[in-house]
Design a protein around this motif. Structure first.
Motif, PDB file in Angstrom:
ATOM      1  N   VAL A 127       1.940 -12.716   6.007  1.00  0.00           N
ATOM      2  CA  VAL A 127       2.785 -12.475   4.836  1.00  0.00           C
ATOM      3  C   VAL A 127       1.901 -12.254   3.611  1.00  0.00           C
ATOM      4  O   VAL A 127       2.257 -11.489   2.709  1.00  0.00           O
ATOM      5  N   ASN A 128       0.698 -12.887   3.577  1.00  0.00           N
ATOM      6  CA  ASN A 128      -0.206 -12.619   2.456  1.00  0.00           C
ATOM      7  C   ASN A 128      -0.784 -11.209   2.539  1.00  0.00           C
ATOM      8  O   ASN A 128      -1.019 -10.555   1.512  1.00  0.00           O
ATOM      9  N   ALA A 129      -0.979 -10.714   3.771  1.00  0.00           N
ATOM     10  CA  ALA A 129      -1.440  -9.336   3.946  1.00  0.00           C
ATOM     11  C   ALA A 129      -0.347  -8.350   3.539  1.00  0.00           C
ATOM     12  O   ALA A 129      -0.624  -7.321   2.911  1.00  0.00           O
ATOM     13  N   PHE A 130       0.911  -8.660   3.891  1.00  0.00           N
ATOM     14  CA  PHE A 130       2.040  -7.825   3.468  1.00  0.00           C
ATOM     15  C   PHE A 130       2.134  -7.813   1.941  1.00  0.00           C
ATOM     16  O   PHE A 130       2.309  -6.762   1.321  1.00  0.00           O
ATOM     17  N   PHE A 131       2.007  -8.984   1.345  1.00  0.00           N
ATOM     18  CA  PHE A 131       2.046  -9.145  -0.106  1.00  0.00           C
ATOM     19  C   PHE A 131       0.992  -8.264  -0.773  1.00  0.00           C
ATOM     20  O   PHE A 131       1.276  -7.536  -1.730  1.00  0.00           O
ATOM     21  N   THR A 132      -0.242  -8.324  -0.259  1.00  0.00           N
ATOM     22  CA  THR A 132      -1.363  -7.630  -0.903  1.00  0.00           C
ATOM     23  C   THR A 132      -1.436  -6.156  -0.556  1.00  0.00           C
ATOM     24  O   THR A 132      -1.432  -5.288  -1.443  1.00  0.00           O
ATOM     25  N   TYR A 133      -1.478  -5.857   0.748  1.00  0.00           N
ATOM     26  CA  TYR A 133      -1.817  -4.492   1.155  1.00  0.00           C
ATOM     27  C   TYR A 133      -0.611  -3.564   1.241  1.00  0.00           C
ATOM     28  O   TYR A 133      -0.741  -2.352   1.051  1.00  0.00           O
ATOM     29  N   THR A 134       0.583  -4.119   1.516  1.00  0.00           N
ATOM     30  CA  THR A 134       1.777  -3.274   1.538  1.00  0.00           C
ATOM     31  C   THR A 134       2.405  -3.170   0.152  1.00  0.00           C
ATOM     32  O   THR A 134       2.591  -2.068  -0.376  1.00  0.00           O
ATOM     33  N   VAL A 135       2.716  -4.326  -0.445  1.00  0.00           N
ATOM     34  CA  VAL A 135       3.453  -4.322  -1.716  1.00  0.00           C
ATOM     35  C   VAL A 135       2.582  -3.864  -2.884  1.00  0.00           C
ATOM     36  O   VAL A 135       2.993  -3.014  -3.678  1.00  0.00           O
ATOM     37  N   VAL A 136       1.374  -4.406  -2.978  1.00  0.00           N
ATOM     38  CA  VAL A 136       0.524  -4.101  -4.144  1.00  0.00           C
ATOM     39  C   VAL A 136      -0.309  -2.834  -3.932  1.00  0.00           C
ATOM     40  O   VAL A 136      -0.239  -1.889  -4.721  1.00  0.00           O
ATOM     41  N   LEU A 141       2.681  -1.618  -6.704  1.00  0.00           N
ATOM     42  CA  LEU A 141       3.293  -2.598  -7.595  1.00  0.00           C
ATOM     43  C   LEU A 141       2.233  -3.609  -8.064  1.00  0.00           C
ATOM     44  O   LEU A 141       1.188  -3.759  -7.434  1.00  0.00           O
ATOM     45  N   SER A 142       2.506  -4.286  -9.164  1.00  0.00           N
ATOM     46  CA  SER A 142       1.570  -5.289  -9.668  1.00  0.00           C
ATOM     47  C   SER A 142       1.719  -6.588  -8.886  1.00  0.00           C
ATOM     48  O   SER A 142       2.737  -6.807  -8.218  1.00  0.00           O
ATOM     49  N   TRP A 143       0.704  -7.450  -8.982  1.00  0.00           N
ATOM     50  CA  TRP A 143       0.812  -8.730  -8.272  1.00  0.00           C
ATOM     51  C   TRP A 143       1.916  -9.591  -8.875  1.00  0.00           C
ATOM     52  O   TRP A 143       2.536 -10.388  -8.176  1.00  0.00           O
ATOM     53  N   LEU A 186       5.008 -11.175  -6.792  1.00  0.00           N
ATOM     54  CA  LEU A 186       5.472 -12.562  -6.890  1.00  0.00           C
ATOM     55  C   LEU A 186       6.978 -12.606  -7.149  1.00  0.00           C
ATOM     56  O   LEU A 186       7.676 -13.497  -6.648  1.00  0.00           O
ATOM     57  N   GLY A 187       7.488 -11.634  -7.910  1.00  0.00           N
ATOM     58  CA  GLY A 187       8.933 -11.546  -8.128  1.00  0.00           C
ATOM     59  C   GLY A 187       9.662 -11.232  -6.840  1.00  0.00           C
ATOM     60  O   GLY A 187      10.722 -11.823  -6.545  1.00  0.00           O
ATOM     61  N   ILE A 188       9.111 -10.330  -6.044  1.00  0.00           N
ATOM     62  CA  ILE A 188       9.690  -9.977  -4.750  1.00  0.00           C
ATOM     63  C   ILE A 188       9.687 -11.203  -3.832  1.00  0.00           C
ATOM     64  O   ILE A 188      10.667 -11.483  -3.126  1.00  0.00           O
ATOM     65  N   ALA A 189       8.591 -11.960  -3.857  1.00  0.00           N
ATOM     66  CA  ALA A 189       8.489 -13.168  -3.040  1.00  0.00           C
ATOM     67  C   ALA A 189       9.551 -14.186  -3.435  1.00  0.00           C
ATOM     68  O   ALA A 189      10.147 -14.844  -2.578  1.00  0.00           O
ATOM     69  N   ALA A 204      11.056  -3.830  -0.338  1.00  0.00           N
ATOM     70  CA  ALA A 204       9.999  -4.811  -0.119  1.00  0.00           C
ATOM     71  C   ALA A 204      10.593  -6.212   0.016  1.00  0.00           C
ATOM     72  O   ALA A 204      10.145  -7.008   0.859  1.00  0.00           O
ATOM     73  N   ALA A 205      11.609  -6.523  -0.799  1.00  0.00           N
ATOM     74  CA  ALA A 205      12.254  -7.846  -0.732  1.00  0.00           C
ATOM     75  C   ALA A 205      12.955  -8.040   0.608  1.00  0.00           C
ATOM     76  O   ALA A 205      12.912  -9.136   1.191  1.00  0.00           O
TER      77      ALA A 205
END
Length: 437
Positions: free
Chosen positions: A92-101, A106-108, A112-115, A257-258
């Protein structure tokens, strides 16, 4: 039945207060908590390195990783009374960083808002009957496949940390260089762990980790990627605290993404808890506790938390109550001060325990009706795709989509409950969205 196993079975149905009255059980739980902590301690180092690529300062991310883990373990101890360690999840951290950002641009802060949104939906599911309906609808073959798949995933992680397998040039994986000290040290740790485990020595995994770490110290073997953390930087922690950005919450990228992150959080957590919990009566409370921690983790400045698969190392060491999680919380708290000392517990010392734990979990394959290919093949997809894709949620998706398809093809579609079709449909939508993101 040996004494340690009898104590573990007795502790399964105990409250935290009852467990504290039994000296032997307390000792088992302490050993289990320390063992589980060391097995997952790499997350303190690896999670910040991944989130660094999203733009979150590494040293501040170390604080967020530790704080969210402490809170998660305390919730597991006092809310769920479960031997589960919660930390920011790999995948999920890889999804957060490499997919979403990285991929979506998108910004980090938006990530965090999506999370936070995904975690809120997760909480709504966890605290309603939906969680029970979905968990009870999962076929037994898929539950066993999830356990075995997570086990094989742990084996892969352990072998990689040991340097016994590496990425190859002509093939995906090749044997590591056995002339290097790390693989040799890991092999020593593996033999020692196996001997102690099969001889049922109390604290077997913990003893093996300490012994291998001491040998590594005298041989000068040390991990090189431990981040330098200055406690004075805590004064700047507010720079990533409560920085969630919801300004584009109605945009298509945010919504897609959410949705995908919600699927990862809900069903990866459900799959992990189905595969890890020694007492499934604790599932609902544990699922709720996981959802609570996941929601707060985003506001702390890190990617969402999930149940650590490495909790299985503590469980195999006798952990059965929330006391194991409480001990892990204390260890995470202490690591805030002693992060540099984690370098003296190298990956080679932790890897053997992870490999053996994975092998134990893979025994769940024996519960699958292999004579019925419509039961075996969906479970098989889960087992192989979790480690091959480095994603628990992806493995679950293919297995849950395949299961109803095969049953319908056999004319057995009427025997399936509607949640099975719902799960298959949701996972199919998730696979499509994941491909589009």
């Amino acid at each position: 039945m040996d004494k340690q196993q009898a104590q573990a079975d007795l502790a399964n149905d105990m409250t935290l207060r009852e467990a504290l009255r039994h000296k032997d059980i307390v000792r088992n739980e302490i050993i289990a908590g320390i063992t589980g902590f060391f097995a997952i301690s790499y997350i303190i180092i690896v999670n910040p390195l991944i989130l660094k690529d999203a733009g979150i300062p590494t040293d501040l991310s170390v604080f967020a990783t530790i704080f969210s883990s402490v809170i998660g373990c305390l919730v597991m101890a006092f809310w769920a009374n479960a031997p589960i360690i919660l930390t920011p999840g790999m995948g999920v951290n890889a999804f957060f960083t490499y997919t979403v950002v990285v991929n979506m641009g998108l910004s980090w802060q938006e990530a965090l808002g999506i999370a936070a949104v995904a975690s809120f939906v997760y909480m709504l599911i966890a605290f309603t009957k939906v969680a029970t309906i979905l968990s009870t609808a999962i076929p037994e073959s898929l539950k066993s496949g999830i356990t075995a798949g997570i086990g094989l995933f742990l084996v892969e992680i352990g072998l990689e940390k040991a340097g016994l397998i590496v990425a190859g040039k002509s093939s995906l994986i090749v044997l590591g260089d056995l002339t290097k000290p790390t693989p040799l040290l890991a092999l020593f740790g593996l033999v020692l762990s196996l001997v102690l485990y099969i001889r049922k020595v109390k604290g077997n995994f913990f003893i093996a980790i300490i012994a291998t770490s001491l040998l590594a110290f005298f041989l000068g073997v040390k991990d090189s990627d431990t981040p330098q953390v200055d406690l004075a930087r805590l004064a700047q922690y507010h720079e990533i605290l409560f920085k969630n950005d919801f300004s584009h919450w109605l945009s298509i990228p945010f919504i897609l993404a959410a949705f995908s992150m919600t699927m990862i959080l809900v069903f990866e957590s459900m799959g992990l808890l189905q595969g890890l919990l020694p007492n499934q009566k604790k599932f609902k409370k544990t699922f709720e506790g996981s959802a609570i921690t996941t929601f707060f983790s985003g506001f702390l400045g890190t990617s969402p938390t999930v149940a650590a698969a490495e909790s299985a190392s503590g469980i195999e060491s006798g952990g059965r109550t929330g006391l194991m999680a409480l001990v892990a919380a204390v260890m995470f708290g202490l690591s805030l001060i002693f992060v540099p000392l984690l370098a003296y517990v190298p990956s080679a010392a932790i890897a053997p325990v992870i490999v053996i734990t994975g092998a134990i979990m893979m025994a769940a394959i024996g519960n699958i009706k292999m004579a019925d290919f419509s039961e075996w093949f969906p479970a098989f997809l889960i087992i192989v795709l979790i480690p091959f894709t480095n994603s628990i949620s992806t493995g679950l998706a293919f297995g849950f989509v395949c299961y109803p398809v095969m049953k319908v093809a056999l004319g057995q579609g009427k025997n399936l409950s509607w949640p099975v079709y719902l799960l298959g449909g949701l996972f199919l939508v998730d696979l499509v969205f994941s491909a589009l993101l």
